[in-house]
Design a protein around this motif. Structure first.
Motif, short mmCIF file in Angstrom:
data_model
loop_
_atom_site.label_atom_id
_atom_site.label_comp_id
_atom_site.label_asym_id
_atom_site.label_seq_id
_atom_site.Cartn_x
_atom_site.Cartn_y
_atom_site.Cartn_z
N MET A 91 0.85 -1.19 0.00
CA MET A 91 0.00 0.00 0.00
C MET A 91 0.89 1.24 0.00
N ILE A 92 0.36 2.32 -0.54
CA ILE A 92 1.04 3.63 -0.52
C ILE A 92 0.19 4.60 0.29
N ILE A 93 0.83 5.35 1.18
CA ILE A 93 0.17 6.43 1.91
C ILE A 93 0.88 7.74 1.60
N VAL A 94 0.12 8.74 1.20
CA VAL A 94 0.64 10.10 1.10
C VAL A 94 0.25 10.80 2.39
N SER A 95 1.22 11.04 3.25
CA SER A 95 0.92 11.54 4.59
C SER A 95 0.76 13.06 4.57
N CYS A 96 -0.35 13.47 3.97
CA CYS A 96 -0.70 14.89 3.86
C CYS A 96 -2.21 14.97 3.80
N ALA A 97 -2.79 15.92 4.52
CA ALA A 97 -4.25 16.00 4.61
C ALA A 97 -4.91 16.50 3.33
N ASP A 98 -4.14 17.04 2.39
CA ASP A 98 -4.75 17.47 1.13
C ASP A 98 -4.65 16.39 0.06
N ASP A 99 -4.08 15.23 0.41
CA ASP A 99 -3.99 14.09 -0.51
C ASP A 99 -3.32 14.42 -1.84
N PRO A 100 -2.25 15.21 -1.86
CA PRO A 100 -1.62 15.54 -3.13
C PRO A 100 -1.04 14.30 -3.79
N GLY A 101 -1.33 14.10 -5.05
CA GLY A 101 -0.75 12.98 -5.79
C GLY A 101 -1.46 11.66 -5.60
N SER B 259 -9.11 9.79 4.48
CA SER B 259 -9.30 8.92 5.65
C SER B 259 -9.84 9.71 6.84
N THR B 260 -9.36 10.94 7.03
CA THR B 260 -9.85 11.77 8.13
C THR B 260 -11.30 12.19 7.89
N ALA B 261 -11.62 12.59 6.67
CA ALA B 261 -12.98 13.00 6.36
C ALA B 261 -13.96 11.86 6.61
N ALA B 262 -13.59 10.65 6.23
CA ALA B 262 -14.47 9.50 6.43
C ALA B 262 -14.70 9.24 7.92
N LEU B 263 -13.64 9.31 8.73
CA LEU B 263 -13.78 9.03 10.15
C LEU B 263 -14.51 10.14 10.90
N ALA B 264 -14.35 11.38 10.45
CA ALA B 264 -14.96 12.50 11.16
C ALA B 264 -16.48 12.39 11.22
N THR B 265 -17.07 11.82 10.18
CA THR B 265 -18.54 11.72 10.15
C THR B 265 -19.08 10.81 11.25
N LYS B 266 -18.25 9.97 11.81
CA LYS B 266 -18.68 9.10 12.90
C LYS B 266 -19.04 9.91 14.14
N ALA C 33 -10.35 16.46 -0.25
CA ALA C 33 -11.18 15.31 0.10
C ALA C 33 -12.36 15.72 0.97
N TYR C 34 -12.14 16.69 1.86
CA TYR C 34 -13.22 17.15 2.72
C TYR C 34 -14.32 17.80 1.87
N LEU C 35 -13.91 18.58 0.88
CA LEU C 35 -14.88 19.24 0.01
C LEU C 35 -15.62 18.23 -0.87
N ARG C 36 -14.93 17.17 -1.25
CA ARG C 36 -15.56 16.14 -2.08
C ARG C 36 -16.50 15.24 -1.28
N MET C 37 -16.11 14.92 -0.05
CA MET C 37 -16.82 13.89 0.71
C MET C 37 -17.84 14.43 1.71
N ILE C 38 -17.54 15.57 2.35
CA ILE C 38 -18.42 16.05 3.42
C ILE C 38 -18.68 17.56 3.33
#
Length: 218
Positions: free
Chosen positions: A74-84, A103-110, A127-132
């Motif tokens: 797996m690859i993780i880009v460790s940045c909250a804006d998910d660049p790349g 990943s943060t946006a998905a968990l925040a809705t809990k 991702a926040y703008l796309r998901m929530i």
């Protein structure tokens, strides 16, 4: 769970400090046994990514760094804006990829429908703008903080705590951290204690997603 699930983790802050470079990976390994993290940072981004312009410069470097890992699970880009993240998925089909933002946006809705973002820029990560988008009630940037390096100062730390207090006064039900640099300074628990609100840490969030992916590989 697949044993020794190998993660290639990309830091978007350039540093020669190996402890700093490996910090997010070590946090993931500590909290999610069975995950093995190799961390690399992209070149020539000493202040990380704190603008759309810097993101566009960084994306090709992020993709090339992703390609440099040897046989990752797996690859993780460790940045909250998910660049790349999207670009890596195109370049390396078949390898799961995630970032700190989605990943943060998905968990925040809990934790609630009124989500406030605390980061180092005055706009919400993609991702926040796309998901929530309908759940975001505020985007707060600590006063005097313009890059992840500013977070590592006493002044930056204090400014983050003040911003968290403002978020609570706005009626937020949960704080989603909008910068993995906030993980680096270990402030999430302190914010929770000060505000009484749940705080979603992006490095732990991306680690949790990786852990779930490892469980799928039994």
């Amino acid at each position: 769970m697949k044993k020794n699930f190998k993660i290639g983790l990309i830091r978007v802050l350039t540093t020669d400090d190996t402890e700093l470079m490996n910090m997010h990976g070590r946090i993931i390994e500590k909290n999610f046994p069975g995950l093995i993290v190799e961390s690399k940072c992209i070149p020539d981004q000493p202040e990380g990514i704190h603008s759309h312009e810097l993101e566009q410069i960084a994306i090709p470097k992020i993709v090339e760094t992703a390609k440099s890992f040897h046989d990752p699970d797996m690859i993780i880009v460790s940045c909250a804006d998910d660049p790349g993240v999207a670009e890596i998925r195109d370049a390396l089909p078949g390898i799961p990829v995630t970032g700190g933002g989605e990943s943060t946006a998905a968990l925040a809705t809990k934790y609630g429908d009124k989500i406030a973002i605390l980061g180092i820029v005055d706009y919400a990560p993609k991702a926040y703008l796309r998901m929530i988008p309908e759940k975001i009630i505020a985007v707060e940037k600590p006063e005097g903080v313009s890059s992840t390096l500013d977070l590592m100062t006493d002044k930056g730390h204090a400014a983050c705590m003040e911003a968290a207090k403002r978020i609570k006064s706005m009626g937020a039900q949960v704080i989603a951290l909008g910068c993995t640099g906030l993980t680096t300074i270990g402030i999430a628990k302190e914010i929770e204690q000060e505000t009484g609100l749940p705080v979603v840490d992006p490095v732990l969030a991306e680690g949790l997603f990786a852990w779930f992916e490892a469980l799928r590989r039994k």
